[in-house]
Motif scaffolding. Structure first.
Motif, PDB file in Angstrom:
ATOM      1  N   SER A  96       0.808  -1.221   0.000  1.00  0.00           N
ATOM      2  CA  SER A  96       0.000   0.000   0.000  1.00  0.00           C
ATOM      3  C   SER A  96       0.841   1.270   0.000  1.00  0.00           C
ATOM      4  O   SER A  96       0.335   2.346  -0.301  1.00  0.00           O
ATOM      5  N   GLN A  97       2.126   1.164   0.337  1.00  0.00           N
ATOM      6  CA  GLN A  97       3.025   2.317   0.265  1.00  0.00           C
ATOM      7  C   GLN A  97       3.940   2.232  -0.954  1.00  0.00           C
ATOM      8  O   GLN A  97       4.138   3.209  -1.664  1.00  0.00           O
ATOM      9  N   VAL A  98       4.505   1.051  -1.191  1.00  0.00           N
ATOM     10  CA  VAL A  98       5.476   0.885  -2.273  1.00  0.00           C
ATOM     11  C   VAL A  98       4.839   1.117  -3.645  1.00  0.00           C
ATOM     12  O   VAL A  98       5.383   1.852  -4.471  1.00  0.00           O
ATOM     13  N   SER A  99       3.703   0.500  -3.886  1.00  0.00           N
ATOM     14  CA  SER A  99       3.095   0.567  -5.215  1.00  0.00           C
ATOM     15  C   SER A  99       2.723   1.990  -5.633  1.00  0.00           C
ATOM     16  O   SER A  99       3.041   2.403  -6.751  1.00  0.00           O
ATOM     17  N   PRO A 100       2.074   2.776  -4.772  1.00  0.00           N
ATOM     18  CA  PRO A 100       1.776   4.156  -5.188  1.00  0.00           C
ATOM     19  C   PRO A 100       3.035   4.999  -5.430  1.00  0.00           C
ATOM     20  O   PRO A 100       3.067   5.815  -6.358  1.00  0.00           O
ATOM     21  N   ILE A 101       4.065   4.801  -4.617  1.00  0.00           N
ATOM     22  CA  ILE A 101       5.296   5.560  -4.827  1.00  0.00           C
ATOM     23  C   ILE A 101       5.953   5.135  -6.139  1.00  0.00           C
ATOM     24  O   ILE A 101       6.472   5.965  -6.885  1.00  0.00           O
ATOM     25  N   ASP A 102       5.895   3.851  -6.445  1.00  0.00           N
ATOM     26  CA  ASP A 102       6.406   3.357  -7.723  1.00  0.00           C
ATOM     27  C   ASP A 102       5.689   4.038  -8.888  1.00  0.00           C
ATOM     28  O   ASP A 102       6.289   4.311  -9.920  1.00  0.00           O
ATOM     29  N   LYS A 103       4.433   4.349  -8.698  1.00  0.00           N
ATOM     30  CA  LYS A 103       3.661   5.005  -9.761  1.00  0.00           C
ATOM     31  C   LYS A 103       4.047   6.469  -9.938  1.00  0.00           C
ATOM     32  O   LYS A 103       3.555   7.145 -10.847  1.00  0.00           O
ATOM     33  N   PHE A 104       4.927   6.970  -9.090  1.00  0.00           N
ATOM     34  CA  PHE A 104       5.501   8.300  -9.313  1.00  0.00           C
ATOM     35  C   PHE A 104       6.260   8.307 -10.636  1.00  0.00           C
ATOM     36  O   PHE A 104       6.514   9.354 -11.216  1.00  0.00           O
ATOM     37  N   SER A 105       6.566   7.095 -11.135  1.00  0.00           N
ATOM     38  CA  SER A 105       7.199   6.980 -12.451  1.00  0.00           C
ATOM     39  C   SER A 105       6.333   7.628 -13.528  1.00  0.00           C
ATOM     40  O   SER A 105       6.861   8.107 -14.539  1.00  0.00           O
ATOM     41  N   VAL A 106       5.028   7.667 -13.325  1.00  0.00           N
ATOM     42  CA  VAL A 106       4.135   8.332 -14.271  1.00  0.00           C
ATOM     43  C   VAL A 106       4.504   9.809 -14.383  1.00  0.00           C
ATOM     44  O   VAL A 106       4.610  10.359 -15.486  1.00  0.00           O
ATOM     45  N   VAL A 107       4.716  10.437 -13.255  1.00  0.00           N
ATOM     46  CA  VAL A 107       5.069  11.856 -13.226  1.00  0.00           C
ATOM     47  C   VAL A 107       6.414  12.068 -13.930  1.00  0.00           C
ATOM     48  O   VAL A 107       6.549  12.966 -14.781  1.00  0.00           O
ATOM     49  N   ILE A 108       7.382  11.243 -13.588  1.00  0.00           N
ATOM     50  CA  ILE A 108       8.720  11.353 -14.193  1.00  0.00           C
ATOM     51  C   ILE A 108       8.644  11.110 -15.695  1.00  0.00           C
ATOM     52  O   ILE A 108       9.260  11.840 -16.488  1.00  0.00           O
ATOM     53  N   ALA A 109       7.865  10.094 -16.115  1.00  0.00           N
ATOM     54  CA  ALA A 109       7.736   9.788 -17.544  1.00  0.00           C
ATOM     55  C   ALA A 109       7.120  10.954 -18.312  1.00  0.00           C
ATOM     56  O   ALA A 109       7.581  11.287 -19.411  1.00  0.00           O
ATOM     57  N   VAL A 110       6.101  11.582 -17.746  1.00  0.00           N
ATOM     58  CA  VAL A 110       5.466  12.715 -18.428  1.00  0.00           C
ATOM     59  C   VAL A 110       6.458  13.875 -18.558  1.00  0.00           C
ATOM     60  O   VAL A 110       6.580  14.476 -19.629  1.00  0.00           O
ATOM     61  N   ILE A 111       7.179  14.166 -17.488  1.00  0.00           N
ATOM     62  CA  ILE A 111       8.174  15.255 -17.539  1.00  0.00           C
ATOM     63  C   ILE A 111       9.228  14.954 -18.595  1.00  0.00           C
ATOM     64  O   ILE A 111       9.578  15.814 -19.416  1.00  0.00           O
ATOM     65  N   LEU A 112       9.742  13.719 -18.603  1.00  0.00           N
ATOM     66  CA  LEU A 112      10.760  13.344 -19.596  1.00  0.00           C
ATOM     67  C   LEU A 112      10.195  13.374 -21.014  1.00  0.00           C
ATOM     68  O   LEU A 112      10.896  13.773 -21.957  1.00  0.00           O
ATOM     69  N   ALA A 113       8.937  12.980 -21.188  1.00  0.00           N
ATOM     70  CA  ALA A 113       8.317  13.011 -22.522  1.00  0.00           C
ATOM     71  C   ALA A 113       8.186  14.441 -23.028  1.00  0.00           C
ATOM     72  O   ALA A 113       8.392  14.703 -24.213  1.00  0.00           O
ATOM     73  N   VAL A 114       7.869  15.366 -22.132  1.00  0.00           N
ATOM     74  CA  VAL A 114       7.761  16.782 -22.520  1.00  0.00           C
ATOM     75  C   VAL A 114       9.145  17.324 -22.881  1.00  0.00           C
ATOM     76  O   VAL A 114       9.315  17.973 -23.921  1.00  0.00           O
ATOM     77  N   GLY A 135      -0.433  12.584  -4.578  1.00  0.00           N
ATOM     78  CA  GLY A 135      -0.876  11.313  -4.019  1.00  0.00           C
ATOM     79  C   GLY A 135       0.293  10.443  -3.582  1.00  0.00           C
ATOM     80  O   GLY A 135       0.261   9.846  -2.503  1.00  0.00           O
ATOM     81  N   ALA A 136       1.332  10.389  -4.403  1.00  0.00           N
ATOM     82  CA  ALA A 136       2.522   9.600  -4.034  1.00  0.00           C
ATOM     83  C   ALA A 136       3.171  10.145  -2.766  1.00  0.00           C
ATOM     84  O   ALA A 136       3.593   9.378  -1.898  1.00  0.00           O
TER      85      ALA A 136
END
Length: 142
Positions: A96-114, A135-136
């Motif tokens: 319940s803690q690890v998985s949401p923090i892992d999804k911070f990759s979404v934020v990083i991926a969007v920034i890198l894509a931009v 949320g993370a």
């Protein structure tokens, strides 16, 4: 429903199962060894998929394209590191803690894509990405 959305939902569901099955499977074993075994199983499964699809010829074609192959190798190394760190985090933390923090990759991926791919996001998309980040952070707080 657009096909990308269907696949994205299926990806999210199966990724959630990785966390649950992984956490249960990591009890009393080394996380790196577990990740290696998981990777072999994934490779065999995916070879089976391309065999069923009759796409073995495409593997040879990819191997001849230096740029594509280089980035696929980099993606593979990044993915392997991601899973090593993810399974280590699952070994010592709560899903319940690890998985949401892992999804911070979404934020990083969007920034890198931009930045690197020149992708554009709307203000609404930006707010959504900011909420994922928030949320993370909230999940990480004890």
């Amino acid at each position: 429903m657009p096909v990308w959305l269907l696949y994205s939902i299926l990806s999210a569901i199966t990724a959630a199962l990785v966390a649950i099955f992984g956490k249960i499977g990591l009890e009393n074993i080394d996380s790196n060894s577990a990740t290696a075994i998981r990777s072999v199983i994934m490779a065999l499964f995916l070879v089976g998929v391309i065999a069923v699809q009759g796409k073995f010829a495409e593997v040879g074609e990819i191997l001849t394209q230096k740029k594509a192959l280089s980035f696929i190798v980099l993606s593979g190394v990044a993915g392997a590191l991601s899973w090593l760190f993810y399974f280590l985090a699952l070994k010592y933390g709560k899903v319940s803690q690890v998985s949401p923090i892992d999804k911070f990759s979404v934020v990083i991926a969007v920034i890198l894509a931009v930045v690197f791919l020149g992708e554009k996001i709307s203000w609404l998309n930006g707010i959504g990405v900011a909420l994922i980040a928030l949320g993370a952070i909230l999940v990480a707080i004890k």
